[in-house]
Motif scaffolding. Structure first.
Motif, short mmCIF file in Angstrom:
data_model
loop_
_atom_site.label_atom_id
_atom_site.label_comp_id
_atom_site.label_asym_id
_atom_site.label_seq_id
_atom_site.Cartn_x
_atom_site.Cartn_y
_atom_site.Cartn_z
N PRO A 222 44.09 45.24 18.71
CA PRO A 222 42.90 44.62 18.10
C PRO A 222 42.19 43.59 18.99
O PRO A 222 40.97 43.65 19.15
N HIS A 223 42.94 42.63 19.57
CA HIS A 223 42.30 41.63 20.42
C HIS A 223 41.65 42.29 21.64
O HIS A 223 40.52 41.95 22.03
N GLY A 224 42.36 43.24 22.25
CA GLY A 224 41.83 43.91 23.42
C GLY A 224 40.62 44.77 23.10
O GLY A 224 39.68 44.87 23.90
N THR A 225 40.62 45.39 21.90
CA THR A 225 39.49 46.22 21.50
C THR A 225 38.23 45.37 21.33
O THR A 225 37.12 45.81 21.69
N ARG A 226 38.38 44.15 20.79
CA ARG A 226 37.21 43.27 20.65
C ARG A 226 36.62 42.93 22.03
O ARG A 226 35.40 42.93 22.21
N ILE A 227 37.50 42.66 22.99
CA ILE A 227 37.02 42.36 24.35
C ILE A 227 36.38 43.60 24.96
O ILE A 227 35.30 43.52 25.57
N TYR A 228 37.02 44.75 24.77
CA TYR A 228 36.49 46.01 25.31
C TYR A 228 35.09 46.28 24.74
O TYR A 228 34.16 46.60 25.50
N ASN A 229 34.94 46.16 23.43
CA ASN A 229 33.64 46.44 22.81
C ASN A 229 32.57 45.45 23.28
O ASN A 229 31.40 45.83 23.46
N ALA A 230 32.96 44.20 23.49
CA ALA A 230 32.01 43.20 23.97
C ALA A 230 31.53 43.55 25.38
O ALA A 230 30.34 43.42 25.71
N LEU A 231 32.46 44.02 26.23
CA LEU A 231 32.09 44.42 27.59
C LEU A 231 31.18 45.65 27.58
O LEU A 231 30.21 45.72 28.34
N VAL A 232 31.49 46.62 26.72
CA VAL A 232 30.66 47.81 26.63
C VAL A 232 29.25 47.43 26.16
O VAL A 232 28.25 47.94 26.69
N SER A 233 29.16 46.53 25.18
CA SER A 233 27.84 46.09 24.70
C SER A 233 27.04 45.42 25.82
O SER A 233 25.83 45.64 25.95
N LEU A 234 27.72 44.61 26.63
CA LEU A 234 27.05 43.94 27.74
C LEU A 234 26.54 44.97 28.75
O LEU A 234 25.39 44.88 29.23
N ILE A 235 27.39 45.95 29.08
CA ILE A 235 27.01 46.97 30.06
C ILE A 235 25.84 47.80 29.53
O ILE A 235 24.89 48.10 30.27
N LYS A 236 25.88 48.15 28.22
CA LYS A 236 24.79 48.93 27.64
C LYS A 236 23.48 48.15 27.70
O LYS A 236 22.41 48.72 27.98
N GLU A 237 23.55 46.86 27.45
CA GLU A 237 22.35 46.02 27.52
C GLU A 237 21.78 46.01 28.94
O GLU A 237 20.56 46.13 29.14
N LYS A 238 22.65 45.89 29.92
CA LYS A 238 22.21 45.90 31.32
C LYS A 238 21.62 47.26 31.69
O LYS A 238 20.62 47.36 32.40
N TYR A 239 22.25 48.33 31.23
CA TYR A 239 21.75 49.67 31.50
C TYR A 239 20.34 49.85 30.93
O TYR A 239 19.44 50.39 31.58
N ARG A 240 20.16 49.43 29.67
CA ARG A 240 18.85 49.59 29.04
C ARG A 240 17.78 48.82 29.80
O ARG A 240 16.65 49.31 29.95
#
Length: 353
Positions: A222-240
């Motif tokens: 659970p803790h790692g998944t929250r960090i993972y999802n936050a990183l993916v959201s950041l990368i998606k924002e940069k991609y867009r």
């Protein structure tokens, strides 16, 4: 030796070539120490690595002759033998022999004979001798073993001698410096890095785990998944912000795609191949649904990269030259059948995104 007119440059340890030359020579010293410590082994290859490599400065592979395996308890003993060879200031001697003579020198070593098979039988072979240790090598080397005043053995792993059906090699990594001071500084740095190793932190903070039921594939807690999802959201924002559009592509492809893309020739051993009978069932189901199909004997594999699938997408898009470049982003998992000895934490995996 200088065999003809040439430009001469004197290199120290601060230059990249100077570092690689020292580490290349230290790999030979390590090979000599491994033979002395383990006895009946067959040395394979011992190259220098690039500066900043996380595993060490050089390594040596060997094929065990009597089932030997390297333990971390052996490191200090092997390093002690290396230190003894360094103190002797043994000269590195270059010897050039006919290919047939090299075959006789290494007649009892299957690993060296395999290396000799890659050399033109009509050409001469260069050997280097340090003490009683003789190895296939083109050089160059430092003048003598005493140039490596700081020497450590830092890691061991396994490697495959060819494909995964071949016997496993033992791989030993070392680091070396021209002074004890630099070695002590490196030891202190490695000790600090060990405290911050993501594998240790991940366990301590319950971020992720691994299991033998799915080797090389992380389970994000659970803790790692929250960090993972936050990183993916950041990368998606940069991609867009850079004009990328997100797509979703399949996990499973026919092997003909990898052959068409050129990956098959170089990466087929690193693919996870589906059992052929299952591939036939999937192909038959695709034909029933009216999808394009090739011969049902064509195997299928999990994708190790996204680009061939994205090329299929691009082929179906109606894009004019005014719309180029087309930028596609894909966050679906990738699978690569990495060798067991190369898997390391989250930095080298069999399943990753």
């Amino acid at each position: 030796p200088l065999l003809s007119s040439a430009s001469l440059a004197l290199l120290d340890f601060q230059s990249e070539l100077g570092q690689r030359t020292l580490w290349h020579s230290c790999a030979h010293i390590l090979g000599a120490a491994l033979e002395e410590f383990y006895g009946e082994i067959y040395l394979d290859d011992g190259p220098p690595l690039t500066l900043g490599h996380h595993l060490g400065h050089f390594y040596y592979d060997f094929l065990p002759g009597s089932g030997q395996t390297v333990s971390s308890h052996d490191f200090a003993k092997i390093a002690s033998i290396c230190d003894r060879l360094v103190k002797k200031k043994l000269p590195f001697e270059r010897v050039v022999v006919p290919h047939a003579d090299a075959l006789q020198v290494f007649a009892s070593s299957p690993t060296k004979l395999r290396l000799l098979e890659r050399i033109d039988p009509s050409s001469d072979v260069t050997l280097y001798k340090v003490g009683t240790f003789v190895d296939l090598c083109r050089g160059p080397h430092v003048p003598h073993s005493g140039f490596a005043k700081g020497f450590d053995v830092v890691k061991a792993s396994t490697a495959h001698w060819g494909d995964e059906t071949a016997p496993s090699l033992q791989r030993v990594y070392g680091v070396a410096f021209p002074s004890r001071k630099e070695l002590n500084e490196d030891r202190a740095r490695r000790a600090e890095e060990a405290k911050r190793d993501h594998r240790v932190v991940g366990q301590q903070q319950q971020l992720f785990m691994f299991s033998d039921y799915s080797p090389g594939s992380p389970f994000f807690l659970p803790h790692g998944t929250r960090i993972y999802n936050a990183l993916v959201s950041l990368i998606k924002e940069k991609y867009r912000s850079q004009g990328f559009e997100e797509v979703i592509s399949p996990q499973l492809y026919r092997d003909s795609l990898w052959k068409k893309s050129g990956h098959w020739e170089h990466y087929q051993e690193d693919l996870f191949h589906l059992d052929r009978s299952h591939a036939v069932d999937i192909a038959a189901a695709a034909e029933e649904e009216g999808e394009e199909s090739e011969e049902t004997s064509n195997g299928m594999s999990l994708k190790p990269m996204n680009c061939p699938g994205h090329c299929l997408m691009f082929d179906k898009l109606s894009v004019s030259h005014r719309q180029l470049p087309v930028k596609l982003a894909d966050f679906s998992p990738l699978h690569r059948n990495e060798n067991t000895g190369s898997i390391r934490g989250l930095t080298r995996l069999r399943r990753f995104c």
